[in-house]
Design an enzyme around this catalytic site. Structure first.
Site, short mmCIF file in Angstrom:
data_model
loop_
_atom_site.label_atom_id
_atom_site.label_comp_id
_atom_site.label_asym_id
_atom_site.label_seq_id
_atom_site.Cartn_x
_atom_site.Cartn_y
_atom_site.Cartn_z
N ASP A 37 23.98 0.31 -27.45
CA ASP A 37 23.23 0.30 -26.19
C ASP A 37 22.59 -1.06 -25.99
OD1 ASP A 37 23.90 2.90 -26.14
OD2 ASP A 37 21.86 3.70 -26.13
N ALA A 38 22.06 -1.62 -27.09
CA ALA A 38 21.35 -2.90 -26.97
C ALA A 38 22.30 -4.01 -26.56
CB ALA A 38 20.69 -3.24 -28.30
N ASP A 41 23.00 -3.57 -22.95
CA ASP A 41 21.86 -4.03 -22.15
C ASP A 41 21.85 -5.56 -22.05
OD1 ASP A 41 21.11 -1.47 -21.81
OD2 ASP A 41 19.48 -1.50 -23.29
N SER A 86 30.71 40.16 -14.39
CA SER A 86 29.25 40.31 -14.43
C SER A 86 28.95 41.67 -15.07
CB SER A 86 28.65 40.16 -13.04
OG SER A 86 29.20 41.10 -12.20
N GLU A 118 22.16 42.02 -27.72
CA GLU A 118 21.93 40.58 -27.66
C GLU A 118 20.84 40.28 -26.63
OE1 GLU A 118 25.68 38.96 -26.45
OE2 GLU A 118 26.75 39.81 -28.16
N LYS A 120 19.27 38.71 -23.44
CA LYS A 120 19.87 38.24 -22.19
C LYS A 120 19.07 37.05 -21.70
CE LYS A 120 21.56 39.75 -17.69
NZ LYS A 120 20.99 38.67 -16.91
N ASP A 122 17.88 33.95 -19.56
CA ASP A 122 17.84 33.74 -18.13
C ASP A 122 18.19 32.29 -17.85
OD1 ASP A 122 17.57 34.43 -15.57
OD2 ASP A 122 15.38 34.46 -15.53
N ARG A 141 30.32 29.75 -13.26
CA ARG A 141 30.97 31.03 -13.04
C ARG A 141 31.60 31.10 -11.64
NH1 ARG A 141 29.35 35.92 -10.96
NH2 ARG A 141 30.54 37.65 -11.80
N GLU A 177 25.45 30.69 -22.00
CA GLU A 177 24.38 30.53 -21.02
C GLU A 177 23.67 29.20 -21.28
OE1 GLU A 177 24.29 33.08 -18.96
OE2 GLU A 177 22.29 33.15 -18.05
N TYR A 229 27.92 33.59 -26.17
CA TYR A 229 27.92 35.03 -26.44
C TYR A 229 29.28 35.70 -26.24
CZ TYR A 229 27.25 34.82 -21.39
OH TYR A 229 27.37 34.51 -20.06
N LYS A 318 17.68 45.48 -18.19
CA LYS A 318 16.70 44.50 -17.71
C LYS A 318 15.28 44.88 -18.12
CE LYS A 318 18.14 41.61 -14.95
NZ LYS A 318 18.85 41.53 -13.72
N CYS A 412 -12.10 14.71 -1.69
CA CYS A 412 -12.09 15.30 -3.03
C CYS A 412 -13.23 16.30 -3.17
CB CYS A 412 -12.23 14.18 -4.07
SG CYS A 412 -12.41 14.83 -5.74
N CYS A 415 -15.80 14.58 -5.87
CA CYS A 415 -16.55 13.33 -5.67
C CYS A 415 -16.60 12.90 -4.21
CB CYS A 415 -15.97 12.21 -6.53
SG CYS A 415 -14.39 11.59 -5.92
N CYS A 430 -7.06 12.12 -5.21
CA CYS A 430 -8.39 11.53 -5.16
C CYS A 430 -8.27 10.12 -5.71
CB CYS A 430 -9.34 12.37 -6.02
SG CYS A 430 -10.85 11.50 -6.43
N CYS A 435 -14.61 9.70 -10.33
CA CYS A 435 -14.61 11.13 -10.00
C CYS A 435 -14.89 11.97 -11.26
CB CYS A 435 -13.26 11.51 -9.41
SG CYS A 435 -13.12 13.28 -9.11
#
Ligand code: IVH
Length: 675
Positions: A37-38, A41, A86, A118, A120, A122, A141, A177, A229, A318, A412, A415, A430, A435
């Site tokens: 990377d250096a 750069d 699903s 298992e 689920k 989210d 999906r 997921e 899964y 659920k 504010c 103050c 503010c 303050c």
């Protein structure tokens, strides 16, 4: 006046462009950089310098105009090898019993059915295609048959292996997921609030939004994770049970949340698991919205088959939503340490999924307008991952006509100085440098764990301190005497001594903590550490100009600007002088490279190290101009593995990264040879 461009200069520019395009392609498209990377750069800096001198050289195709590989215009369609199904939903015990009864009826059996339970997660469903163990495609999906090709984005997720391990099959479509841990979600939302941006509604929205970025570099900055899964199309040995399938995925190097997965001998055991998981839900570091129950034996799964678009052999049970109805009684204004003024709803207390809630975030006035929420409205509040619950909806049918508009503040509340809202921000701020509300929040942040970690100096004492004492600056903390502390509620002799000792001890916290504790906008704990390593002392950091800061890898214009502004403010200069006078002296960071043996190299330390501590190892790397990183990628130059090294070592081997023992590493940096 710009200088004349000679042929030689044009050729030099052309060469730089070609080199950068090539390395850009290696890095971004092939994910197989040829240089560090250096070094990249440095090339870029040379190009930028040349183009500054000769602006006529700049063309739309110059790498300076497109740092990183070009974002996509849109995602290509991706047809799944097997449809992504699903699940039907169950909401309670009775639904689960009915599910089990249906299965037994279909199979014409009265024998117990074995299930796998298992969590689920989210998040966002994805399909990863591995051909001969190599990740060749990642897709959403979509409608179940065709999704979107998000391969470039998914490749940035460190827990998605680019190459499978061990006995992987010839071809497999892995289903999983993609999600974000709660702590990361909260941190990102805090950063967004600090930056005056609207927070994400929940971890799922954040994960989905991050994955749908057309610019993979943006996705790369998001802490996405994966849990697998299932499988779709498979060319290889099929597993006989769902449990075996999860074990196979784990062995191939994929992440599976096995710790929360349970085998259940029959539906009664499933119901127990469901209750237990619901109790554990609050303890988990990620958000789950239920439990997925699957018939364990895959031959039975095949027999049961699919009904329209859902399998007969699985169900999503659920959890009750973490929502409740209540009334918004009034709105109070909160002033953050960066001056951001946000509206908070005072609610008639209500139980939301087991937790008593009496206030909720309204985020900002755009959000208030979007929700069309008024004082006196009946509202739905939700706990969705954030520490503070949010108002998600107004029940307009319940309006009586007495509801009142929530006015936008102009001054504010703490103050009275006028509020200013920048064009690109969603909250007013503010500007009052004295303050008291900002000072209070700054003090809390200063004392917190990630800051100076002053144990015992919690929010309650900070609140009291400001009521009791004429505190005007963070530095006043270090001027507290025992008799001052005795004014606090329930403060005894011993507690006061402990608190004074904690304040005294904090004087020697590492520089990174002090930098973070100062609460410079856009400087979180990671950036603070980077700055500490780079500058070694607060004075040096305070004296750094914009160009010096921006030249640091990972520091962008916004952060650099914020740091410069912070140290330019007279009040902050006075604070630094006070802190020094009061003896706040973080030990100097061992940061200045004394050698060049690891210049431009990225090194990962893993396992339980025996020859040096992790910190010492990282210091050794930095002393030789290298960069210590926490995770292995194809950009890693060396992995230094101690005993018990696990997944990082495996990953290094699969990517062909050089692995060194601690002794080999010590030899390398003392031998005087440039590796
Ligand atoms: S199984 C045929 N297992 O929930 C199998 N899904 O509608 C279909 N999900 O789209 C999915 N955790 O995004 C399965 N352990 C798990 C899951 C899981 C989360 C999601 C997945 C799916 C949705 C169900």
């Amino acid at each position: 006046m710009t200088s004349a461009v000679t042929d030689q200069i044009r050729e030099h520019h052309q060469q730089l462009c070609e080199q950068l395009h090539f390395h850009n392609y290696r890095y971004h498209t092939l994910d197989a950089p040829k240089i560090s990377d250096a070094e990249y750069d440095q090339l870029m800096q040379r190009l930028l310098q040349l183009e500054r001198e000769y602006p006529a050289l700049i063309t739309p195709t110059s790498p300076s105009q497109r740092v990183g590989s070009a974002p996509l215009d849109k995602f290509a369609p991706a047809i799944h090898g097997e449809p992504m199904l699903s699940l039907e939903n169950a909401f309670n015990r009775d639904d689960l019993i009915a599910f089990d009864a249906r299965i037994k009826r279909f199979l014409a059996t009265s024998a117990d059915i074995e299930y796998l339970c298992e969590p689920k997660l989210d998040g966002v469903a994805v399909a990863l295609t591995y051909e001969t163990g190599v990740l060749v495609r990642a897709a959403t999906r979509g409608d179940g048959t065709t999704g979107e090709d998000i391969t470039q984005n998914v490749r940035t997720i460190r827990s998605v292996p680019l190459q499978l391990q061990n006995d992987f099959p010839d071809l497999v479509e892995v289903r999983g997921e993609i999600y974000i841990d709660l702590a990361d979600f909260r941190q990102l939302n805090q950063q967004r609030r600090d930056a005056g941006k609207a927070p994400f509604a929940n971890p799922r929205n954040l994960a989905a939004g991050s994955l749908r970025q057309l610019d993979p570099r943006l996705t790369a900055t998001r802490p996405l994770k994966i849990s697998c899964y299932g499988i779709g199309k498979l060319v290889g040995q099929p597993p006989s049970t769902q449990q075996q399938l999860l074990d196979d995925l784990t062995r191939w190097g994929l992440q599976v949340l096995l710790t929360e997965t349970r085998r259940a001998a029959n539906i009664s055991a499933v119901i127990n698991c469901y209750q237990q998981l619901q109790e554990r839900r609050e303890l988990l570091v990620y958000e789950i919205d239920g439990m997925v129950v699957k018939v364990n034996h895959r031959d039975l799964q095949a027999e049961l088959g699919i009904k329209s678009r859902t399998p007969r052999w699985a169900i999503a049970c659920k959890f009750p939503p973490r929502q409740a109805e209540t009334v918004l009684e009034s709105v109070r204004l909160q002033v953050g340490r960066t001056g951001a003024v946000t509206p908070v709803a005072n609610l008639i207390p209500v139980n939301v999924g087991g937790v008593n809630v009496s206030s909720a975030s309204l985020h900002n006035w755009d959000e208030i307008e979007r929700l069309d929420v008024h004082i006196g409205d009946a509202v739905i509040v939700e706990r969705a991952g954030d520490v503070i619950p949010a108002v998600v909806r107004v029940i307009k049918e319940k309006r009586t006509g007495t509801e009142q508009i929530i006015p936008r503040p102009t001054h504010c509340p703490a103050c009275s100085s006028p509020l200013v809202q920048e064009d690109d921000e969603v909250v007013p701020r503010c500007q009052g440098i004295d303050c008291p509300a900002r000072l209070k929040e700054s003090l809390k942040h200063f004392c917190s764990r990630g800051g100076m970690d002053i144990q015992g100096m919690g929010d309650r004492y900070v609140d009291q301190l400001l009521q009791l004492q004429p505190v005007t600056s963070i530095a006043d903390l270090y001027r507290l005497k025992k008799e001052d502390l005795f004014q606090f509620e329930r403060m005894g002799d011993k507690l006061a001594d402990n608190l004074l000792a904690a304040i005294e001890n904090s004087k020697n916290r590492p520089l990174a903590n002090l930098i973070h504790a100062l609460g410079i906008r856009h400087v979180g704990s990671h950036t603070a550490r980077l700055l500490a390593q780079q500058f070694g002392s607060l004075d040096k950091l305070a004296g750094a100009d914009y160009d010096t800061l921006i030249a640091i890898h990972e520091i962008g214009p916004q952060v650099a600007g914020s740091i410069v502004n912070f140290f330019a403010a007279e009040k902050n200069r006075a604070l630094l002088a006070d802190l020094t006078e009061l003896g706040i002296a973080p030990p100097a960071e061992n940061c200045q490279p004394t050698g060049k043996l690891l210049e431009g190299k990225t090194i990962v330390l893993t396992g339980s190290l025996e020859r040096f501590t992790r910190k010492e190892g990282e210091d050794l790397v930095m002393q030789q101009g290298g960069r210590a990183s926490g995770s292995v990628s194809s950009k890693t130059d060396y992995v230094i593995a101690g005993p018990g090294a696990g997944s990082k070592l495996d990953k290094a081997r699969s990517l062909g990264v050089t692995v060194l023992t601690e002794d080999e590493f010590l030899e390398l940096i003392t031998a005087g040879e440039n590796p």
